[in-house]
Scaffold this active site. Structure first.
Site, mmCIF file in Angstrom:
data_model
loop_
_atom_site.group_PDB
_atom_site.id
_atom_site.type_symbol
_atom_site.label_atom_id
_atom_site.label_comp_id
_atom_site.label_asym_id
_atom_site.label_seq_id
_atom_site.Cartn_x
_atom_site.Cartn_y
_atom_site.Cartn_z
ATOM 1 N N LYS A 53 0.773 -1.220 -0.017
ATOM 2 C CA LYS A 53 -0.042 -0.058 -0.060
ATOM 3 C C LYS A 53 0.710 1.297 0.106
ATOM 4 O O LYS A 53 0.464 2.142 -0.867
ATOM 5 C CB LYS A 53 -1.171 0.086 1.368
ATOM 6 C CG LYS A 53 -1.926 -0.868 1.187
ATOM 7 C CD LYS A 53 -2.785 -1.289 2.509
ATOM 8 C CE LYS A 53 -3.803 -2.714 2.421
ATOM 9 N NZ LYS A 53 -4.366 -2.958 3.538
ATOM 10 N N GLN A 97 -4.156 -1.566 9.954
ATOM 11 C CA GLN A 97 -4.280 -2.988 9.129
ATOM 12 C C GLN A 97 -4.681 -4.184 10.137
ATOM 13 O O GLN A 97 -4.412 -4.266 11.509
ATOM 14 C CB GLN A 97 -2.808 -3.372 8.818
ATOM 15 C CG GLN A 97 -2.449 -4.517 8.216
ATOM 16 C CD GLN A 97 -3.198 -4.523 6.825
ATOM 17 O OE1 GLN A 97 -3.187 -3.582 5.934
ATOM 18 N NE2 GLN A 97 -4.033 -5.679 6.333
ATOM 19 N N ASP A 120 -10.772 2.686 4.277
ATOM 20 C CA ASP A 120 -11.059 1.250 4.148
ATOM 21 C C ASP A 120 -12.445 1.028 3.978
ATOM 22 O O ASP A 120 -12.999 0.040 3.591
ATOM 23 C CB ASP A 120 -10.501 0.476 5.468
ATOM 24 C CG ASP A 120 -9.121 -0.328 4.974
ATOM 25 O OD1 ASP A 120 -9.033 -0.424 3.850
ATOM 26 O OD2 ASP A 120 -8.439 -0.479 6.138
#
Ligand code: NAP
Length: 292
Positions: A53, A97, A120
């Site tokens: 990412k 994460q 997200d």
């Protein structure tokens, strides 16, 4: 032989567009989008995902930074950091994460991120906007799937889509996206899960199958209707001594038997995976643009 839906190629094309938009943004005197990822602990998979990412951010001209913590970090400390980032006008997107160490409540963490910075798309506000068909931030993997469908001009309107899996990050949101009005929507959707009886009965009727289960090779050719479009979300690491890493990524679809009956199929790797990161970049750009 099925058409291979090349997520890597689609992702590269979309990343070029994002790069162009960012350079125009900067040329107009604005700051480039900034994405921050928080990584807690030393999980190998998580480290790989976060590194990918960060790399993708730099490729398109974003600022991308990773904040790394030992797995001993407390929930309170993490919440404090999130609150600080929420207040920071120089940061547009924040991802934490997953999975987190057991002593940290993932739901609490997800809900602590400001919905506007929740790139997200896991926050209840963003899930709610999606459920109502409103404009919001859509969870990256489902959004990436719709981007692949759009890129290849795959018709969803009036089609029967069967989703296998009902998780909050893949199955549930993709089922909503495909059934909502609009481009890459208007499908008739059936959601299957571990309690579904006679799963093949549903998959054999599907024009589009999305497999998000986490069981390698679960969907086989005999479960698929001739000409169906098959999207494989699964990414399970399976031991493979022939690989340098000692493992390989395996999808939920038995590629060999399914590609013989499907009209189009995403490979693993190189299908949905690269699209997830591109969708994350897309969401971060959207969050930045909302501030201009
Ligand atoms: P998850 O939270 O474990 O959900 C799995 C779903 O599959 C559940 O809804 C479960 O049903 C269902 N299921 C399990 N066994 C089943 C069976 N025998 N028949 C029918 N349904 C069954 O997993 P997830 O987070 O959605 O992820 C799914 C897969 O996608 C994993 O391999 C993950 O690594 C991968 N993934 C990939 C990306 C990417 O970027 N490529 C992103 C996210 C996830 P119940 O609800 O009844 O338990």
């Amino acid at each position: 032989m099925a058409l291979i839906l090349n997520g890597k190629e689609v992702a590269d094309t979309l990343k070029q567009k994002i790069t162009q938009e960012v350079s125009e943004m900067v040329a107009n005197g604005h700051r480039a989008p900034h994405l921050v990822a928080i990584l807690v602990g030393n999980d190998g998979g998580s480290q790989t995902y976060v590194a990918a990412k960060e790399k993708a951010c730099h490729e398109v001209g974003f600022s991308g930074s990773v904040i790394r913590y030992e797995s001993t970090l407390t929930e309170e400390e993490l919440l404090e950091k999130i609150a600080e980032i929420n207040q920071n006008p120089e940061i547009d997107g924040l991802i934490v994460q997953l999975p987190l160490p057991k002593h940290i409540n993932e739901t609490k963490i997800t809900q602590a991120i400001l919905p506007e910075k929740d790139v997200d798309g896991f926050h209840d506000v963003n899930m709610g906007q999606l459920a109502k068909g409103n404009d919001g931030i859509v969870s990256a993997t489902p959004l990436g799937i719709t981007m692949i469908l759009a890129h290849y001009g795959i018709e969803t309107s009036g089609k029967h889509a069967v989703i296998i899996g009902r998780s909050n990050i893949v199955g549930r949101p993709i089922s909503i996206l495909l059934s909502n009005p609009g481009k890459t929507g208007n499908a008739t959707v059936t959601v299957c899960h571990s309690r579904t009886e006679n799963l093949s009965f549903y998959t054999k009727q599907a024009d589009i199958i999305v497999a998000a289960i986490g069981k390698p090779g679960f969907v086989t050719g005999d479960m698929v209707k001739e000409g169906a479009v098959v999207i494989d979300v699964g990414t399970t690491r399976v031991d493979d001594a022939s690989k340098k890493a000692g493992w390989r990524l395996c999808g939920d679809v038995d590629f060999e038997s399914v590609e013989k009956v499907a009209s189009a199929i995403t490979p693993v790797p190189g299908g949905v995976g690269p699209m997830t990161i591109t969708a994350l970049l897309n969401n971060t750009l959207k969050a930045r643009k909302a501030q201009l």
